[in-house]
Scaffold this motif. Structure first.
Motif, PDB file in Angstrom:
ATOM      1  N   VAL A 280     -15.318 -21.632 -11.428  1.00  0.00           N
ATOM      2  CA  VAL A 280     -15.528 -23.065 -11.607  1.00  0.00           C
ATOM      3  C   VAL A 280     -15.770 -23.325 -13.081  1.00  0.00           C
ATOM      4  O   VAL A 280     -16.609 -22.643 -13.701  1.00  0.00           O
ATOM      5  CB  VAL A 280     -16.726 -23.563 -10.765  1.00  0.00           C
ATOM      6  N   PRO A 304     -16.814 -23.465  -4.005  1.00  0.00           N
ATOM      7  CA  PRO A 304     -16.438 -24.681  -4.750  1.00  0.00           C
ATOM      8  C   PRO A 304     -16.448 -25.894  -3.824  1.00  0.00           C
ATOM      9  O   PRO A 304     -16.033 -25.821  -2.671  1.00  0.00           O
ATOM     10  CB  PRO A 304     -15.039 -24.357  -5.267  1.00  0.00           C
ATOM     11  N   LEU A 310     -20.309 -27.249  -7.237  1.00  0.00           N
ATOM     12  CA  LEU A 310     -20.456 -25.866  -6.796  1.00  0.00           C
ATOM     13  C   LEU A 310     -21.684 -25.741  -5.910  1.00  0.00           C
ATOM     14  O   LEU A 310     -22.761 -26.259  -6.252  1.00  0.00           O
ATOM     15  CB  LEU A 310     -20.598 -24.931  -8.009  1.00  0.00           C
TER      16      LEU A 310
END
Length: 501
Positions: A280, A304, A310
């Motif tokens: 991410v 994700p 997140l």
């Protein structure tokens, strides 16, 4: 005290047969003592198992030439043999007591080598563990031999070594082979040239190999002791080391089963956890997981979420073994579903998880912590249920996050703990962990928290940019002996580190 009549009639052949085939009490009953020996209380030198304690008579009491020696008092032979048996039993008891206190295969094999060397009168040895079923574990350890020496011995073709003939010379994996003695290794004319070269280089001239096998456990391996000079154990030494070897094999078989069960539990636990961490933008992740020998229920997750968010989670399910692992898998899968639906509200995620656990597994409890992170904004919203607080590690601060106290999942009457929000600075790492990291230190919880804070604060500046290095440093500082070894008490350890750019 035994009241034995003065006259004893013992047939030597019958007595030796009784010694070999019966215990002490059966031998005495078989030979029917009818009197009390007059010299039963006479002093005798103690005997050591495996060593001939015959001592020559002092010079001032030596018999004169031509003068017949005085006959032994009645019962002296019985007393000597009884003393020898008691000494042997005492020695075996002490050695087996030391063996049974070993808790790992490596410790047990080293103790087996040391005890066997004492019994056969050798100085060096090597143990090879190779279960005949091929399921492992396989290892080789040495006594008085360096790692390079073991490698040198293994260059000799196995078919020409005594331990190799035990391991590979029998087609039947459950057959119990006998010991192999080579009293004069270098004196054998047909000795393999490579074997002769290795023996001369390492300086051993004889060997005695013993199988690690029983009818119940099958063939587990072999152990060989090496003599510096031509020699071989006498019959009494062979008998003692054979008894000890059979007991040691049974102990090794139990340890092998425990090791296999631990490995299977660790494999299942790893399969239930993420195979890889997501990528991410704005955050880097690292995780460390150590499974206990019985398979605990500690877990972590990172997934994700929409709009670049997140989800980070750690938790622990009560209990150990397959049932705890199964519950952990169900709980983690459910949390992932709730996080996708309402991850921006960690309290709602844990409330749904609490309801699920209460309805499906009312006899089980669990702790959990869920964090909703927005790396682009460096913002984290988190909530916990009976879980340890996260730790923020940075260049200018190392501090625990002040989370509200809450009971574990499955024990809540209603949800009372609100979520908290924090904003990690660029370069700071947020460390999530389970309480197994604290419990494995053996300290009270307040001292364990202090040790964790000190470990995180002492991360070298060069390692602060790598979340994996931060996690490894904390593990080494908290568990200096062996951070990768499973805890004998069964505690799992989970660390999840997230470094924000």
């Amino acid at each position: 005290m035994l009241d034995i009549a003065p006259l004893v009639r013992v047939h030597v052949d019958a007595w030796i047969a009784a010694q070999n085939d019966m215990g002490v009490c059966d031998a005495i009953a078989r030979n029917a003592p009818v009197g009390k020996p007059t010299a039963m209380s006479a002093p005798h030198l103690p005997k050591v198992a495996g060593i001939d304690s015959t001592v020559p008579s002092p010079t001032h009491t030596a018999p004169l030439p031509g003068v017949p020696a005085a006959p032994l008092p009645p019962g002296a032979l019985i007393q000597d043999r009884l003393a020898s048996w008691v000494s042997d039993l005492t020695t075996l008891h002490e050695l087996t007591e030391r063996l049974v206190r070993t808790g790992s295969l490596d410790e047990a094999l080293h103790e087996l080598l040391r005890a066997g060397a004492t019994l056969v009168g050798a100085r060096r040895g090597m143990a090879v563990l190779e279960p005949a079923d091929g399921l492992g574990p396989a290892t080789t350890v040495g006594l008085g031999l360096a790692h390079a020496d073991l490698g040198t011995i293994e260059t000799v073709p196995r078919s020409v070594t005594s331990y190799g003939r035990i391991l590979e010379g029998l087609p039947d994996p459950v057959a119990v082979p006998g010991p192999i003695a080579v009293p004069d290794l270098l004196g054998e004319a047909e000795l393999d040239p490579r074997h002769r070269e290795v023996a001369a280089r390492l300086g051993y001239a004889a060997s005695y190999a013993l199988p690690l096998a029983t009818e119940a456990a099958g063939r587990l391996g072999a152990v060989v002791w090496l003599y510096d000079e031509p020699a071989e154990p006498v019959e009494r030494q062979r008998h003692l080391v054979g008894l000890y070897g059979r007991y040691a094999t049974e102990h090794l078989a139990r340890l092998i089963e425990l090791e296999r069960a631990r490995a299977q539990a660790a494999t299942i636990a790893e399969e239930l956890l993420p195979s890889r961490l997501p990528r991410v933008p704005g955050v880097r992740l690292a995780a460390r997981h150590r499974t206990g020998p019985h398979g605990g229920g500690d877990w972590y997750d990172a997934l994700p979420l929409p709009e670049g968010a997140l989800g980070l989670a750690v938790g622990s399910v009560s209990g150990t073994g397959p049932s705890a692992l199964a519950a952990m898998g169900r709980l983690r899968a459910s949390l992932r579903a709730y996080a996708v639906m309402e991850g921006e509200d960690p309290v709602a995620v844990l409330s749904d998880l609490e309801l699920l656990l209460r309805l499906t597994e009312p006899a089980r409890s669990a702790t959990a912590l869920f964090a909703y992170a927005e790396p682009a904004r460096r913002r984290i919203v988190l909530a916990g249920a009976g879980h340890t607080p996260p730790l923020v590690v940075g260049e200018h601060r190392t501090e625990f996050v002040e989370t509200s106290l809450s009971a574990p999942l499955g024990m809540l009457a209603c949800w009372e703990a609100p979520s908290v929000e924090l904003a990690p600075a660029p370069g700071e790492t947020v460390l999530l962990y389970t309480d197994g990291l604290l419990r494995r230190t053996g300290d009270p919880m307040d001292r364990a928290f202090a040790r964790l804070h000190a470990a995180a604060a002492s991360v070298p500046k060069a390692d602060r940019g790598d979340p994996g290095a931060v996690a490894d440093h904390v593990l080494r500082s908290m568990l200096p002996d062996d951070p990768h070894a499973p805890d004998p008490a069964g505690e799992d350890v989970v660390l999840l580190a997230a470094r924000f750019d």
